[in-house]
Scaffold this active site. Structure first.
Site, PDB file in Angstrom:
ATOM      1  N   ALA A  76      -1.904   8.224  -9.492  1.00 48.50           N
ATOM      2  CA  ALA A  76      -1.265   9.111  -7.516  1.00 48.50           C
ATOM      3  C   ALA A  76      -1.723  10.108  -7.405  1.00 48.50           C
ATOM      4  CB  ALA A  76       0.322   8.897  -7.728  1.00 48.50           C
ATOM      5  N   ASP A  77      -1.741   9.529  -5.946  1.00 47.64           N
ATOM      6  CA  ASP A  77      -2.805  11.262  -5.295  1.00 47.64           C
ATOM      7  C   ASP A  77      -1.547  11.198  -3.487  1.00 47.64           C
ATOM      8  OD1 ASP A  77      -4.920  13.166  -4.708  1.00 47.64           O
ATOM      9  OD2 ASP A  77      -5.075  12.134  -2.712  1.00 47.64           O
ATOM     10  N   THR A  78      -1.425  12.020  -4.057  1.00 46.22           N
ATOM     11  CA  THR A  78      -0.585  12.364  -1.505  1.00 46.22           C
ATOM     12  C   THR A  78      -1.411  13.654  -1.655  1.00 46.22           C
ATOM     13  OG1 THR A  78       1.113  12.195  -3.198  1.00 46.22           O
ATOM     14  CG2 THR A  78       1.679  12.951  -1.209  1.00 46.22           C
ATOM     15  N   THR A 112       0.733   8.885   0.277  1.00 44.72           N
ATOM     16  CA  THR A 112       1.093   8.603  -1.329  1.00 44.72           C
ATOM     17  C   THR A 112       0.054   7.478  -1.371  1.00 44.72           C
ATOM     18  OG1 THR A 112       2.806  10.211  -1.414  1.00 44.72           O
ATOM     19  CG2 THR A 112       1.983   9.303  -3.535  1.00 44.72           C
ATOM     20  N   GLY A 113      -1.130   7.221  -2.204  1.00 46.26           N
ATOM     21  CA  GLY A 113      -1.978   6.224  -2.771  1.00 46.26           C
ATOM     22  C   GLY A 113      -1.013   5.843  -4.004  1.00 46.26           C
TER      23      GLY A 113
END
Length: 193
Positions: A76-78, A112-113
């Site tokens: 994840a990345d935010t 978020t991805g």
């Protein structure tokens, strides 16, 4: 409820204690696995939701070779997106203060991805939440930065901390997404996986 996930050993690829706490809240067993210093750069042409999706997928690719056939990887990345630009993690106190001054009395997007990856397939999605900040005084911002040291957080704040209690007027979307992992959507995607 989660029986269909038993065929996978779930791996969370994150150093974030918040993501660990949120995933644990789903009641799934998981292992944390971290590869240090993964390149999180992205093409300058990407905008908004494209950025965290790209980075989450890039993180997944870094783990793919070491993924076992029975493992399901969560990356994840935010990001904080405001005034059509990304607001990353602050490098120092001054940058954190500048970021919070920019967010004060303004609505921004937290995106978020998330990428779910096995040896057989990969599924990505992005969740976006709009966060409305009250007008914050310089003294409030200084207090927060000096007390909580939010240098590991996109946009220089953690919604679950003091500044979220006093500064966030409204959220349109997932609160947990703003913390760093949209667990409701993640749960639905895991059930479909």
């Amino acid at each position: 409820m989660l029986d269909n996930l038993n065929k996978y050993k779930i791996i969370l690829a994150s150093n974030s204690p918040r993501r660990r706490e949120l995933l644990a809240g789903l009641g799934v067993d998981f292992e944390v696995r971290v590869i240090p210093d993964i390149d999180e750069s992205y093409p300058a042409s990407l905008q908004g939701e494209e950025i965290p999706a790209y980075i989450a997928e890039k993180k997944a690719k870094a783990y793919y070779e070491n993924l076992a056939d029975d493992e399901l990887l969560i990356t994840a990345d935010t990001i904080v997106w405001t005034y059509n630009k990304i607001m990353g993690k602050p490098a120092n106190r001054e940058e954190a203060i500048d970021m919070l001054m920019t967010l004060s009395n303004h609505v921004h997007e937290v995106m978020t991805g998330v990428c779910l990856t096995t040896k057989q397939k990969s599924v990505s999605f992005v969740v976006s939440s709009a966060v409305c900040f009250a007008e914050l005084t310089k003294e409030e911002i200084d207090f927060y930065v000096d007390t909580y040291h939010p240098f590991d957080k996109a946009g220089a704040y953690g919604i679950q901390e003091w500044i979220g209690h006093v500064g966030v007027e409204a959220i349109n979307g997932s609160f947990y997404n703003v913390m760093g992992l949209p667990v409701q959507r993640l749960y639905r995607e895991l059930m479909k996986f």
